[in-house]
Design a protein around this motif. Structure first.
Motif, PDB file in Angstrom:
ATOM      1  N   ILE A  24      51.954 -14.383  78.016  1.00  0.00           N
ATOM      2  CA  ILE A  24      51.833 -14.727  78.191  1.00  0.00           C
ATOM      3  C   ILE A  24      53.183 -14.851  77.473  1.00  0.00           C
ATOM      4  O   ILE A  24      53.030 -14.905  76.677  1.00  0.00           O
ATOM      5  N   GLU A  26      56.110 -17.092  75.427  1.00  0.00           N
ATOM      6  CA  GLU A  26      56.921 -18.645  75.807  1.00  0.00           C
ATOM      7  C   GLU A  26      58.375 -18.712  75.007  1.00  0.00           C
ATOM      8  O   GLU A  26      58.876 -17.801  74.626  1.00  0.00           O
ATOM      9  N   VAL A  61      52.535 -15.805  82.837  1.00  0.00           N
ATOM     10  CA  VAL A  61      52.433 -17.681  82.040  1.00  0.00           C
ATOM     11  C   VAL A  61      53.759 -17.125  81.348  1.00  0.00           C
ATOM     12  O   VAL A  61      54.085 -16.712  80.818  1.00  0.00           O
ATOM     13  N   ILE A  63      55.594 -20.677  78.804  1.00  0.00           N
ATOM     14  CA  ILE A  63      55.704 -22.115  78.415  1.00  0.00           C
ATOM     15  C   ILE A  63      57.034 -22.311  77.996  1.00  0.00           C
ATOM     16  O   ILE A  63      57.600 -21.115  77.209  1.00  0.00           O
ATOM     17  N   ARG A 203      48.744 -23.317  74.825  1.00  0.00           N
ATOM     18  CA  ARG A 203      48.547 -21.984  74.879  1.00  0.00           C
ATOM     19  C   ARG A 203      46.974 -21.790  75.646  1.00  0.00           C
ATOM     20  O   ARG A 203      45.911 -20.540  76.458  1.00  0.00           O
ATOM     21  N   ALA A 206      47.362 -20.894  79.008  1.00  0.00           N
ATOM     22  CA  ALA A 206      48.399 -20.495  79.674  1.00  0.00           C
ATOM     23  C   ALA A 206      46.272 -19.362  79.857  1.00  0.00           C
ATOM     24  O   ALA A 206      46.430 -18.631  80.650  1.00  0.00           O
TER      25      ALA A 206
END
Length: 255
Positions: A24, A26, A61, A63, A203, A206
């Motif tokens: 994930i 960010e 993923v 963000i 989060r 995600a």
């Protein structure tokens, strides 16, 4: 488990990157760790940054969020150069096309966490699969008509797509400012959250997505964005060309 940190994580002064063991990623936009001021440098750097993200297959993923009280609400027009010069506009034209194409080429789910007012380059948000927003967020196309130029950098494609043709054109022509509640009711925003809950929810979603197999994540994003990619590819160059004509005419414009 992903343990390496790619070189691009420290390459861009206006982007902060972090990635967990689930892949994930960010991405936080900022100017000196405060809300982003959009400049000619960010216009250029974001093209390369989104390309780097798209080609890094350890990302599962993404963000995308801002810093402080605003997602993006300030622009340094002077830093973009002399937009009345066709050769200067050619650079903006190329970058404006590539930044949206590279965003849509990120072949994993993208979550936008809109942490405050989003007054420019909202087309970035509209390429996302999930849009979360804080209670203080508002949405507007602020810069184009304020500068006397066509809103042709992708907002002309994506806002009518999301709002519907009639409402989307009204939004751009009147420089309407949508509250987050209006944006939610109109289907632009999926969830409205208190500011201190926004990233936790991003989060959480995600992590929920990251439970899926990697190819399922990648190909779902491909399937869900195919129509948007076609519309953007058809409309972005033409829109930026029209914007450029009005930019080069600024020196002759009569107000």
């Amino acid at each position: 488990m992903i343990t390496t940190q790619p070189a691009y994580f420290t390459k861009y002064e206006n982007l902060d990157f972090s990635r967990d063991q689930n892949g994930i990623l960010e991405v936080r936009m900022h100017t000196k760790n405060a809300s982003l001021i959009f400049t000619g440098k960010t216009h250029q750097d974001f093209v390369d940054a989104f390309y780097d993200i798209s080609r890094d297959r350890d990302n599962r993923v993404v963000i995308l969020t801002g810093t402080g009280d605003a997602w993006m609400d300030q622009i340094d027009f002077q830093s973009l150069g002399d937009v009345t010069n066709p050769r200067e506009w050619d650079k903006i034209f190329w970058e404006g096309k590539k930044v949206l194409q590279n965003l849509l080429d990120i072949e994993v789910p993208v979550i936008s966490a809109v942490n405050g007012p989003a007054l420019l380059h909202t087309e970035y948000i509209l390429t996302s699969d999930i849009i979360l927003a804080s209670e203080n967020a508002v949405f507007q196309d602020m810069p184009h008509f304020n500068a006397g130029i066509v809103p042709g950098d992708g907002v002309h494609v994506l806002w009518p797509l999301v709002l519907g043709q009639s409402r989307g054109r009204y939004f751009l022509l009147t420089q309407e400012k949508l509250t987050v509640q209006q944006a939610h009711e109109l289907g632009v925003v999926n969830e409205v959250l208190p500011s201190d809950k926004l990233m936790n929810r991003a989060r959480e979603l995600a992590r929920q997505l990251a439970k899926q197999p990697t190819l399922t994540l990648r190909y779902t994003r491909v399937a869900l964005t195919q129509h948007i990619k076609r519309l953007v590819n058809e409309g972005i160059g033409y829109g930026l060309a029209l914007e450029g004509i009005t930019a080069t005419d600024l020196r002759n414009a009569q107000h």
